[in-house]
Motif scaffolding. Structure first.
Motif, PDB file in Angstrom:
ATOM      1  N   UNK A  60       0.632  -1.058  -0.037  1.00 23.83           N
ATOM      2  CA  UNK A  60       0.040  -0.244  -0.087  1.00 23.83           C
ATOM      3  C   UNK A  60       0.628   1.231   0.420  1.00 23.83           C
ATOM      4  N   UNK A  61       1.320   1.970  -1.021  1.00 23.68           N
ATOM      5  CA  UNK A  61       2.014   2.936  -0.985  1.00 23.68           C
ATOM      6  C   UNK A  61       0.888   4.246  -0.108  1.00 23.68           C
ATOM      7  N   UNK A  62       2.144   5.164   0.033  1.00 26.49           N
ATOM      8  CA  UNK A  62       1.959   6.272   1.684  1.00 26.49           C
ATOM      9  C   UNK A  62       0.363   5.514   2.429  1.00 26.49           C
ATOM     10  N   UNK A  63       1.278   4.385   3.145  1.00 19.35           N
ATOM     11  CA  UNK A  63       0.003   3.835   4.184  1.00 19.35           C
ATOM     12  C   UNK A  63       0.023   3.881   5.288  1.00 19.35           C
ATOM     13  N   UNK A  64       0.945   5.704   5.502  1.00 19.15           N
ATOM     14  CA  UNK A  64       0.241   6.372   6.435  1.00 19.15           C
ATOM     15  C   UNK A  64      -1.064   7.780   6.667  1.00 19.15           C
ATOM     16  N   UNK A  65      -0.578   7.803   5.032  1.00 16.45           N
ATOM     17  CA  UNK A  65      -1.583   8.566   4.304  1.00 16.45           C
ATOM     18  C   UNK A  65      -2.767   8.621   4.019  1.00 16.45           C
ATOM     19  N   UNK A  67      -4.163   5.927   5.247  1.00 16.71           N
ATOM     20  CA  UNK A  67      -5.228   5.606   6.690  1.00 16.71           C
ATOM     21  C   UNK A  67      -4.878   7.008   7.596  1.00 16.71           C
ATOM     22  N   UNK A  68      -4.560   7.874   7.405  1.00 20.33           N
ATOM     23  CA  UNK A  68      -5.391   9.242   7.953  1.00 20.33           C
ATOM     24  C   UNK A  68      -6.352   9.797   7.279  1.00 20.33           C
ATOM     25  N   UNK A  69      -6.668   9.884   5.901  1.00 20.02           N
ATOM     26  CA  UNK A  69      -7.775   9.997   5.456  1.00 20.02           C
ATOM     27  C   UNK A  69      -8.646   9.313   5.240  1.00 20.02           C
ATOM     28  N   UNK A  70      -8.632   7.968   4.752  1.00 24.10           N
ATOM     29  CA  UNK A  70      -9.678   6.844   5.518  1.00 24.10           C
ATOM     30  C   UNK A  70     -10.551   7.225   6.232  1.00 24.10           C
ATOM     31  N   UNK A  71     -12.074   6.676   6.406  1.00 23.33           N
ATOM     32  CA  UNK A  71     -13.171   7.060   7.059  1.00 23.33           C
ATOM     33  C   UNK A  71     -13.197   6.699   7.941  1.00 23.33           C
ATOM     34  N   UNK A  72     -13.584   6.655   9.502  1.00 23.66           N
ATOM     35  CA  UNK A  72     -12.846   6.162  10.914  1.00 23.66           C
ATOM     36  C   UNK A  72     -14.317   5.304  10.814  1.00 23.66           C
ATOM     37  N   UNK A  73     -15.433   5.728  10.167  1.00 27.29           N
ATOM     38  CA  UNK A  73     -16.655   4.968  10.619  1.00 27.29           C
ATOM     39  C   UNK A  73     -16.397   3.628   9.766  1.00 27.29           C
ATOM     40  N   UNK A  74     -15.234   3.626   8.449  1.00 32.03           N
ATOM     41  CA  UNK A  74     -15.371   2.471   7.671  1.00 32.03           C
ATOM     42  C   UNK A  74     -13.588   1.315   8.759  1.00 32.03           C
ATOM     43  N   UNK A  75     -13.474   2.059   9.587  1.00 30.53           N
ATOM     44  CA  UNK A  75     -12.543   1.539   9.859  1.00 30.53           C
ATOM     45  C   UNK A  75     -12.991   0.416  11.535  1.00 30.53           C
ATOM     46  N   UNK A  76     -13.880   1.535  12.170  1.00 30.44           N
ATOM     47  CA  UNK A  76     -14.358   0.988  13.255  1.00 30.44           C
ATOM     48  C   UNK A  76     -15.584  -0.372  12.544  1.00 30.44           C
ATOM     49  N   UNK A  77     -16.481   0.025  11.920  1.00 29.70           N
ATOM     50  CA  UNK A  77     -17.543  -1.161  11.648  1.00 29.70           C
ATOM     51  C   UNK A  77     -16.534  -2.407  10.594  1.00 29.70           C
ATOM     52  N   UNK A  78     -15.337  -2.115   9.955  1.00 30.35           N
ATOM     53  CA  UNK A  78     -15.138  -3.492   9.905  1.00 30.35           C
ATOM     54  C   UNK A  78     -14.657  -3.850  10.556  1.00 30.35           C
ATOM     55  N   UNK A 207      -6.707   3.843  -0.378  1.00 30.83           N
ATOM     56  CA  UNK A 207      -6.518   2.929  -0.789  1.00 30.83           C
ATOM     57  C   UNK A 207      -5.108   3.005  -2.443  1.00 30.83           C
ATOM     58  N   UNK A 208      -6.469   2.601  -2.906  1.00 31.92           N
ATOM     59  CA  UNK A 208      -6.009   2.598  -4.585  1.00 31.92           C
ATOM     60  C   UNK A 208      -6.294   3.908  -4.890  1.00 31.92           C
ATOM     61  N   UNK A 209      -6.683   5.193  -4.531  1.00 33.15           N
ATOM     62  CA  UNK A 209      -6.200   6.621  -5.179  1.00 33.15           C
ATOM     63  C   UNK A 209      -5.091   6.918  -4.917  1.00 33.15           C
ATOM     64  N   UNK A 210      -4.487   6.196  -4.139  1.00 28.48           N
ATOM     65  CA  UNK A 210      -2.685   6.999  -3.782  1.00 28.48           C
ATOM     66  C   UNK A 210      -1.522   5.531  -4.683  1.00 28.48           C
ATOM     67  N   UNK A 211      -2.558   4.959  -5.657  1.00 21.48           N
ATOM     68  CA  UNK A 211      -2.049   3.603  -6.841  1.00 21.48           C
ATOM     69  C   UNK A 211      -1.365   2.041  -5.591  1.00 21.48           C
ATOM     70  N   UNK A 212      -2.463   1.930  -5.199  1.00 21.48           N
ATOM     71  CA  UNK A 212      -2.866   0.391  -4.623  1.00 21.48           C
ATOM     72  C   UNK A 212      -2.884  -0.774  -5.597  1.00 21.48           C
ATOM     73  N   UNK A 213      -3.735  -0.090  -6.444  1.00 16.01           N
ATOM     74  CA  UNK A 213      -4.058  -0.695  -7.720  1.00 16.01           C
ATOM     75  C   UNK A 213      -5.205  -2.279  -6.599  1.00 16.01           C
ATOM     76  N   UNK A 214      -4.217  -3.155  -8.017  1.00 24.68           N
ATOM     77  CA  UNK A 214      -5.318  -5.119  -7.266  1.00 24.68           C
ATOM     78  C   UNK A 214      -4.639  -5.235  -5.886  1.00 24.68           C
ATOM     79  N   UNK A 215      -4.258  -4.560  -5.090  1.00 25.71           N
ATOM     80  CA  UNK A 215      -3.346  -4.926  -3.656  1.00 25.71           C
ATOM     81  C   UNK A 215      -4.402  -4.284  -2.788  1.00 25.71           C
ATOM     82  N   UNK A 216      -5.013  -3.035  -3.469  1.00 23.74           N
ATOM     83  CA  UNK A 216      -6.269  -2.629  -2.530  1.00 23.74           C
ATOM     84  C   UNK A 216      -6.463  -2.892  -1.226  1.00 23.74           C
ATOM     85  N   UNK A 217      -7.022  -4.275  -1.072  1.00 22.07           N
ATOM     86  CA  UNK A 217      -8.134  -4.683  -0.158  1.00 22.07           C
ATOM     87  C   UNK A 217      -6.901  -5.035   0.950  1.00 22.07           C
TER      88      UNK A 217
END
Length: 357
Positions: A60-65, A67-78, A207-217
Protein backbone atom coordinates in the motif's frame (compact mmCIF):
# COMPACT_ATOMS: atom_id res chain seq x y z
CA UNK A 1 -14.78 -1.05 -14.61
CA UNK A 2 -11.00 -1.14 -14.07
CA UNK A 3 -9.01 -2.52 -17.00
CA UNK A 4 -7.61 -5.39 -14.94
CA UNK A 5 -11.08 -6.95 -14.52
CA UNK A 6 -10.85 -10.58 -15.58
CA UNK A 7 -13.34 -13.00 -13.98
CA UNK A 8 -11.53 -16.14 -15.11
CA UNK A 9 -8.21 -14.99 -13.69
CA UNK A 10 -10.07 -13.83 -10.59
CA UNK A 11 -11.48 -17.33 -10.07
CA UNK A 12 -8.00 -18.83 -10.46
CA UNK A 13 -6.65 -16.46 -7.80
CA UNK A 14 -9.55 -17.37 -5.51
CA UNK A 15 -8.57 -21.00 -6.08
CA UNK A 16 -5.00 -20.33 -4.94
CA UNK A 17 -6.33 -18.63 -1.80
CA UNK A 18 -8.78 -21.44 -1.09
CA UNK A 19 -6.02 -24.04 -1.53
CA UNK A 20 -3.93 -22.17 1.03
CA UNK A 21 -6.85 -22.23 3.47
CA UNK A 22 -7.54 -25.92 2.84
CA UNK A 23 -3.91 -26.79 3.65
CA UNK A 24 -3.39 -24.43 6.57
CA UNK A 25 -4.22 -26.93 9.31
CA UNK A 26 -1.68 -29.51 8.09
CA UNK A 27 1.22 -28.13 10.21
CA UNK A 28 -0.87 -28.49 13.38
CA UNK A 29 -0.39 -32.27 13.53
CA UNK A 30 3.36 -31.80 14.01
CA UNK A 31 3.11 -29.40 16.97
CA UNK A 32 4.22 -31.28 20.10
CA UNK A 33 3.30 -30.82 23.77
CA UNK A 34 1.32 -27.62 23.32
CA UNK A 35 -2.32 -27.22 24.23
CA UNK A 36 -4.68 -25.96 21.55
CA UNK A 37 -4.87 -22.44 22.97
CA UNK A 38 -1.06 -22.00 22.92
CA UNK A 39 -0.77 -23.08 19.31
CA UNK A 40 -3.88 -21.18 18.28
CA UNK A 41 -2.83 -17.88 19.85
CA UNK A 42 0.59 -18.00 18.15
CA UNK A 43 -0.88 -18.71 14.71
CA UNK A 44 -3.63 -16.13 15.26
CA UNK A 45 -1.09 -13.47 16.20
CA UNK A 46 0.73 -14.19 12.93
CA UNK A 47 -2.40 -14.31 10.76
CA UNK A 48 -4.61 -11.66 12.31
CA UNK A 49 -2.14 -9.18 13.76
CA UNK A 50 1.40 -9.25 12.34
CA UNK A 51 1.10 -10.35 8.69
CA UNK A 52 -1.62 -7.83 7.75
CA UNK A 53 0.72 -4.98 8.72
CA UNK A 54 3.70 -6.52 6.91
CA UNK A 55 1.76 -7.05 3.68
CA UNK A 56 0.07 -3.64 3.90
CA UNK A 57 3.42 -1.92 4.44
CA UNK A 58 4.89 -3.43 1.28
CA UNK A 59 1.81 -3.21 -0.98
CA UNK A 60 0.00 0.00 0.00
CA UNK A 61 1.80 3.18 -1.15
CA UNK A 62 1.78 5.99 1.41
CA UNK A 63 0.13 3.76 3.99
CA UNK A 64 0.23 6.43 6.69
CA UNK A 65 -1.52 8.95 4.44
CA UNK A 66 -4.13 6.37 3.43
CA UNK A 67 -4.95 5.62 7.06
CA UNK A 68 -5.10 9.33 7.89
CA UNK A 69 -7.58 10.02 5.06
CA UNK A 70 -9.71 6.86 5.33
CA UNK A 71 -13.15 7.27 6.96
CA UNK A 72 -13.08 6.48 10.65
CA UNK A 73 -16.52 4.88 10.42
CA UNK A 74 -15.25 2.35 7.87
CA UNK A 75 -12.34 1.42 10.15
CA UNK A 76 -14.63 1.05 13.15
CA UNK A 77 -17.29 -0.98 11.37
CA UNK A 78 -14.78 -3.32 9.75
CA UNK A 79 -13.13 -3.90 13.12
CA UNK A 80 -16.39 -4.55 15.01
CA UNK A 81 -17.66 -6.94 12.35
CA UNK A 82 -14.29 -8.70 12.58
CA UNK A 83 -14.90 -9.14 16.31
CA UNK A 84 -18.20 -10.88 15.54
CA UNK A 85 -16.45 -13.09 13.00
CA UNK A 86 -14.08 -14.13 15.79
CA UNK A 87 -17.06 -15.21 17.90
CA UNK A 88 -18.14 -17.36 14.96
CA UNK A 89 -14.75 -19.06 15.02
CA UNK A 90 -15.18 -19.95 18.68
CA UNK A 91 -18.67 -21.31 18.00
CA UNK A 92 -17.22 -23.37 15.14
CA UNK A 93 -14.78 -25.03 17.53
CA UNK A 94 -17.54 -25.74 20.06
CA UNK A 95 -19.84 -27.27 17.41
CA UNK A 96 -17.18 -29.81 16.39
CA UNK A 97 -17.43 -31.39 19.83
CA UNK A 98 -21.12 -32.21 19.35
CA UNK A 99 -21.59 -32.97 15.64
CA UNK A 100 -18.08 -33.72 14.35
CA UNK A 101 -15.69 -31.86 12.07
CA UNK A 102 -17.17 -32.75 8.68
CA UNK A 103 -20.74 -31.79 9.52
CA UNK A 104 -19.65 -28.62 11.33
CA UNK A 105 -17.35 -27.59 8.48
CA UNK A 106 -19.94 -28.12 5.76
CA UNK A 107 -22.90 -26.55 7.56
CA UNK A 108 -20.94 -23.52 8.76
CA UNK A 109 -19.29 -22.91 5.39
CA UNK A 110 -22.57 -23.51 3.52
CA UNK A 111 -24.42 -20.95 5.62
CA UNK A 112 -21.52 -18.53 5.38
CA UNK A 113 -21.42 -18.94 1.60
CA UNK A 114 -25.10 -18.20 1.01
CA UNK A 115 -25.66 -15.57 3.71
CA UNK A 116 -22.35 -13.78 3.23
CA UNK A 117 -22.98 -13.47 -0.51
CA UNK A 118 -26.69 -12.72 -0.81
CA UNK A 119 -27.54 -10.69 2.31
CA UNK A 120 -25.32 -7.70 1.37
CA UNK A 121 -27.05 -7.51 -2.03
CA UNK A 122 -30.47 -7.71 -0.38
CA UNK A 123 -29.52 -4.97 2.08
CA UNK A 124 -28.25 -2.82 -0.78
CA UNK A 125 -31.45 -3.43 -2.76
CA UNK A 126 -29.51 -4.70 -5.79
CA UNK A 127 -30.58 -8.36 -5.87
CA UNK A 128 -33.46 -7.66 -8.26
CA UNK A 129 -31.16 -5.80 -10.62
CA UNK A 130 -28.65 -8.65 -10.48
CA UNK A 131 -31.32 -11.22 -11.34
CA UNK A 132 -32.53 -9.12 -14.25
CA UNK A 133 -29.55 -10.07 -16.40
CA UNK A 134 -28.37 -13.50 -17.50
CA UNK A 135 -24.96 -13.28 -15.85
CA UNK A 136 -26.49 -12.39 -12.50
CA UNK A 137 -28.94 -15.28 -12.74
CA UNK A 138 -26.07 -17.72 -13.32
CA UNK A 139 -24.19 -16.27 -10.35
CA UNK A 140 -27.11 -16.50 -7.92
CA UNK A 141 -27.83 -20.00 -9.18
CA UNK A 142 -24.21 -20.92 -8.54
CA UNK A 143 -24.40 -19.56 -4.99
CA UNK A 144 -27.51 -21.61 -4.20
CA UNK A 145 -26.14 -24.74 -5.88
CA UNK A 146 -22.87 -24.32 -3.99
CA UNK A 147 -24.75 -24.03 -0.69
CA UNK A 148 -26.70 -27.21 -1.46
CA UNK A 149 -23.54 -29.06 -2.51
CA UNK A 150 -21.81 -27.99 0.67
CA UNK A 151 -24.63 -29.38 2.81
CA UNK A 152 -24.37 -32.67 0.89
CA UNK A 153 -20.63 -32.85 1.65
CA UNK A 154 -21.57 -32.43 5.29
CA UNK A 155 -23.97 -35.37 5.08
CA UNK A 156 -21.27 -37.48 3.44
CA UNK A 157 -18.72 -36.41 6.04
CA UNK A 158 -21.10 -37.24 8.88
CA UNK A 159 -21.69 -40.71 7.42
CA UNK A 160 -17.94 -41.19 7.02
CA UNK A 161 -17.25 -40.28 10.64
CA UNK A 162 -19.95 -42.67 11.88
CA UNK A 163 -18.72 -45.49 9.66
CA UNK A 164 -14.99 -45.36 10.37
CA UNK A 165 -14.93 -44.04 13.96
CA UNK A 166 -14.51 -46.74 16.57
CA UNK A 167 -13.95 -44.40 19.51
CA UNK A 168 -17.05 -44.87 21.71
CA UNK A 169 -16.38 -41.61 23.52
CA UNK A 170 -16.54 -39.69 20.23
CA UNK A 171 -19.85 -41.32 19.37
CA UNK A 172 -21.43 -40.65 22.76
CA UNK A 173 -20.55 -36.95 22.52
CA UNK A 174 -22.63 -36.61 19.36
CA UNK A 175 -25.54 -34.36 20.27
CA UNK A 176 -27.23 -32.55 17.36
CA UNK A 177 -29.69 -30.80 19.67
CA UNK A 178 -26.77 -28.86 21.12
CA UNK A 179 -24.46 -28.88 18.10
CA UNK A 180 -26.85 -27.72 15.38
CA UNK A 181 -27.83 -24.40 17.03
CA UNK A 182 -24.15 -23.71 17.70
CA UNK A 183 -23.13 -24.47 14.11
CA UNK A 184 -25.89 -22.20 12.81
CA UNK A 185 -24.45 -19.43 14.99
CA UNK A 186 -20.98 -20.24 13.64
CA UNK A 187 -22.18 -20.09 10.04
CA UNK A 188 -24.07 -16.82 10.48
CA UNK A 189 -21.18 -15.10 12.25
CA UNK A 190 -18.63 -16.47 9.79
CA UNK A 191 -20.65 -14.78 7.04
CA UNK A 192 -20.12 -11.53 8.92
CA UNK A 193 -16.53 -11.50 7.69
CA UNK A 194 -17.84 -10.79 4.21
CA UNK A 195 -19.68 -7.80 5.69
CA UNK A 196 -16.48 -6.71 7.43
CA UNK A 197 -14.65 -6.60 4.11
CA UNK A 198 -17.52 -4.69 2.49
CA UNK A 199 -17.58 -2.21 5.37
CA UNK A 200 -13.87 -1.57 4.87
CA UNK A 201 -14.15 -0.90 1.14
CA UNK A 202 -13.99 2.92 1.60
CA UNK A 203 -10.53 2.41 3.11
CA UNK A 204 -9.48 0.39 0.05
CA UNK A 205 -10.86 3.12 -2.20
CA UNK A 206 -8.49 5.62 -0.58
CA UNK A 207 -5.61 3.15 -1.01
CA UNK A 208 -6.52 2.79 -4.69
CA UNK A 209 -6.36 6.56 -5.08
CA UNK A 210 -2.73 6.43 -3.95
CA UNK A 211 -1.80 3.67 -6.38
CA UNK A 212 -2.48 0.43 -4.45
CA UNK A 213 -4.17 -1.03 -7.52
CA UNK A 214 -4.98 -4.72 -7.20
CA UNK A 215 -3.52 -4.79 -3.68
CA UNK A 216 -5.97 -2.23 -2.29
CA UNK A 217 -7.86 -4.84 -0.22
CA UNK A 218 -4.81 -5.47 1.96
CA UNK A 219 -5.47 -2.27 3.90
CA UNK A 220 -8.91 -3.53 5.00
CA UNK A 221 -7.31 -6.50 6.76
CA UNK A 222 -5.65 -4.16 9.24
CA UNK A 223 -9.11 -3.67 10.76
CA UNK A 224 -11.12 -6.79 9.95
CA UNK A 225 -8.30 -9.08 11.09
CA UNK A 226 -7.51 -7.12 14.24
CA UNK A 227 -11.17 -7.47 15.21
CA UNK A 228 -10.96 -11.25 14.79
CA UNK A 229 -7.72 -11.29 16.78
CA UNK A 230 -9.34 -9.41 19.66
CA UNK A 231 -11.95 -12.14 20.15
CA UNK A 232 -9.38 -14.89 19.72
CA UNK A 233 -7.03 -13.28 22.24
CA UNK A 234 -9.73 -12.99 24.90
CA UNK A 235 -10.84 -16.60 24.46
CA UNK A 236 -7.31 -18.03 24.39
CA UNK A 237 -6.29 -16.05 27.48
CA UNK A 238 -9.32 -17.45 29.26
CA UNK A 239 -8.27 -21.01 28.37
CA UNK A 240 -4.64 -20.33 29.27
CA UNK A 241 -5.67 -18.98 32.69
CA UNK A 242 -8.07 -21.86 33.30
CA UNK A 243 -5.53 -24.53 32.34
CA UNK A 244 -2.50 -22.70 33.75
CA UNK A 245 -0.67 -23.27 30.48
CA UNK A 246 1.17 -19.96 30.07
CA UNK A 247 4.48 -21.73 30.61
CA UNK A 248 4.10 -23.49 27.26
CA UNK A 249 5.14 -20.31 25.46
CA UNK A 250 8.68 -20.87 26.79
CA UNK A 251 8.71 -24.66 26.96
CA UNK A 252 7.50 -27.53 24.81
CA UNK A 253 8.04 -30.30 27.35
CA UNK A 254 11.08 -31.80 25.70
CA UNK A 255 9.91 -31.11 22.15
CA UNK A 256 11.54 -28.53 19.88
CA UNK A 257 10.14 -25.18 21.01
CA UNK A 258 11.41 -23.42 17.89
CA UNK A 259 9.70 -25.99 15.67
CA UNK A 260 6.40 -25.42 17.45
CA UNK A 261 6.64 -21.69 16.83
CA UNK A 262 7.66 -22.20 13.21
CA UNK A 263 4.78 -24.59 12.53
CA UNK A 264 2.28 -22.28 14.22
CA UNK A 265 3.51 -19.27 12.25
CA UNK A 266 3.36 -21.34 9.05
CA UNK A 267 -0.30 -22.08 9.83
CA UNK A 268 -0.92 -18.37 10.29
CA UNK A 269 0.83 -17.57 7.02
CA UNK A 270 -1.20 -20.10 5.05
CA UNK A 271 -4.40 -18.84 6.64
CA UNK A 272 -3.50 -15.23 5.84
CA UNK A 273 -2.55 -16.01 2.24
CA UNK A 274 -6.13 -17.05 1.52
CA UNK A 275 -7.16 -13.44 2.19
CA UNK A 276 -4.24 -12.05 0.22
CA UNK A 277 -5.28 -14.00 -2.88
CA UNK A 278 -8.94 -13.36 -2.11
CA UNK A 279 -8.24 -9.65 -2.48
CA UNK A 280 -6.36 -10.15 -5.75
CA UNK A 281 -9.21 -12.25 -7.12
CA UNK A 282 -11.96 -9.96 -5.84
CA UNK A 283 -10.83 -6.85 -7.73
CA UNK A 284 -10.85 -8.84 -10.98
CA UNK A 285 -14.40 -10.21 -10.72
CA UNK A 286 -16.06 -7.30 -12.51
CA UNK A 287 -19.57 -5.98 -11.91
CA UNK A 288 -20.61 -9.06 -9.92
CA UNK A 289 -17.67 -9.09 -7.55
CA UNK A 290 -20.10 -9.60 -4.66
CA UNK A 291 -19.90 -13.28 -5.65
CA UNK A 292 -16.25 -13.48 -4.55
CA UNK A 293 -17.23 -14.74 -1.11
CA UNK A 294 -19.27 -17.62 -2.56
CA UNK A 295 -16.53 -18.56 -5.04
CA UNK A 296 -13.95 -18.62 -2.27
CA UNK A 297 -16.10 -20.69 0.12
CA UNK A 298 -17.21 -23.21 -2.50
CA UNK A 299 -13.70 -23.77 -3.86
CA UNK A 300 -12.46 -24.16 -0.28
CA UNK A 301 -14.96 -26.98 0.33
CA UNK A 302 -14.21 -28.50 -3.07
CA UNK A 303 -10.47 -28.61 -2.46
CA UNK A 304 -10.89 -29.88 1.10
CA UNK A 305 -13.04 -32.76 -0.18
CA UNK A 306 -10.65 -33.39 -3.06
CA UNK A 307 -7.62 -33.53 -0.76
CA UNK A 308 -9.45 -35.95 1.52
CA UNK A 309 -10.32 -38.26 -1.36
CA UNK A 310 -6.78 -38.04 -2.75
CA UNK A 311 -5.14 -39.14 0.51
CA UNK A 312 -7.57 -42.02 1.02
CA UNK A 313 -9.75 -40.69 3.82
CA UNK A 314 -12.86 -42.20 2.18
CA UNK A 315 -11.48 -45.64 1.32
CA UNK A 316 -13.09 -47.42 4.26
CA UNK A 317 -16.54 -45.90 3.73
CA UNK A 318 -19.56 -47.73 2.41
CA UNK A 319 -20.32 -47.48 -1.33
CA UNK A 320 -23.37 -45.27 -0.68
CA UNK A 321 -21.23 -42.76 1.22
CA UNK A 322 -18.63 -42.73 -1.56
CA UNK A 323 -21.41 -42.09 -4.06
CA UNK A 324 -22.70 -39.15 -2.00
CA UNK A 325 -19.30 -37.47 -1.75
CA UNK A 326 -18.69 -38.05 -5.48
CA UNK A 327 -22.01 -36.40 -6.30
CA UNK A 328 -21.21 -33.51 -3.95
CA UNK A 329 -17.87 -32.89 -5.66
CA UNK A 330 -19.58 -32.87 -9.07
CA UNK A 331 -22.12 -30.32 -7.81
CA UNK A 332 -19.33 -28.17 -6.32
CA UNK A 333 -17.56 -28.12 -9.69
CA UNK A 334 -20.83 -27.17 -11.35
CA UNK A 335 -21.38 -24.34 -8.86
CA UNK A 336 -17.92 -22.89 -9.51
CA UNK A 337 -18.60 -23.17 -13.23
CA UNK A 338 -21.90 -21.28 -12.93
CA UNK A 339 -20.32 -18.55 -10.83
CA UNK A 340 -17.37 -18.08 -13.17
CA UNK A 341 -19.52 -18.15 -16.31
CA UNK A 342 -22.00 -15.69 -14.81
CA UNK A 343 -19.20 -13.25 -14.01
CA UNK A 344 -17.81 -13.73 -17.52
CA UNK A 345 -21.20 -12.93 -19.08
CA UNK A 346 -21.55 -9.82 -16.93
CA UNK A 347 -18.18 -8.47 -18.02
CA UNK A 348 -18.30 -5.68 -20.65
CA UNK A 349 -17.64 -6.81 -24.24
CA UNK A 350 -14.14 -5.35 -24.25
CA UNK A 351 -13.20 -7.31 -21.12
CA UNK A 352 -14.81 -10.47 -22.46
CA UNK A 353 -12.80 -10.12 -25.67
CA UNK A 354 -9.56 -9.84 -23.72
CA UNK A 355 -10.44 -12.93 -21.67
CA UNK A 356 -11.35 -14.87 -24.77
CA UNK A 357 -8.13 -13.89 -26.44
Amino acid sequence: MPPESNPILGTLLHTVGAASAALCYAPQRYVKNWKWQTYWLVQAAACWLILPWIFAYFTIPQLGTVLAEAPGSAMRNSYLLGVLYGVGGIAFGAAIRYIGFSLTYALAIGLSCVLGTLIPTIQAGTLGQILSNTGGTFVVGGVLLGGLATFITGLAGFRKEREITTDSVTKTQFNPRVGLPIVVLAGVLSAVFSFSLAAGQPIADVAAKYGAGNFQGNVIYLFSHSGAFTTTLIYCLYLITRDKSAGEFTSAGGANLGANYALSILTGLLWYLQFFFYGLGHVRMGDLKFSSWAIHMIILILLSCGFGVAIGEWKSCRPATKLIITGAIVLLFAAVGLLTYGNYLAAPPATAAVVGH
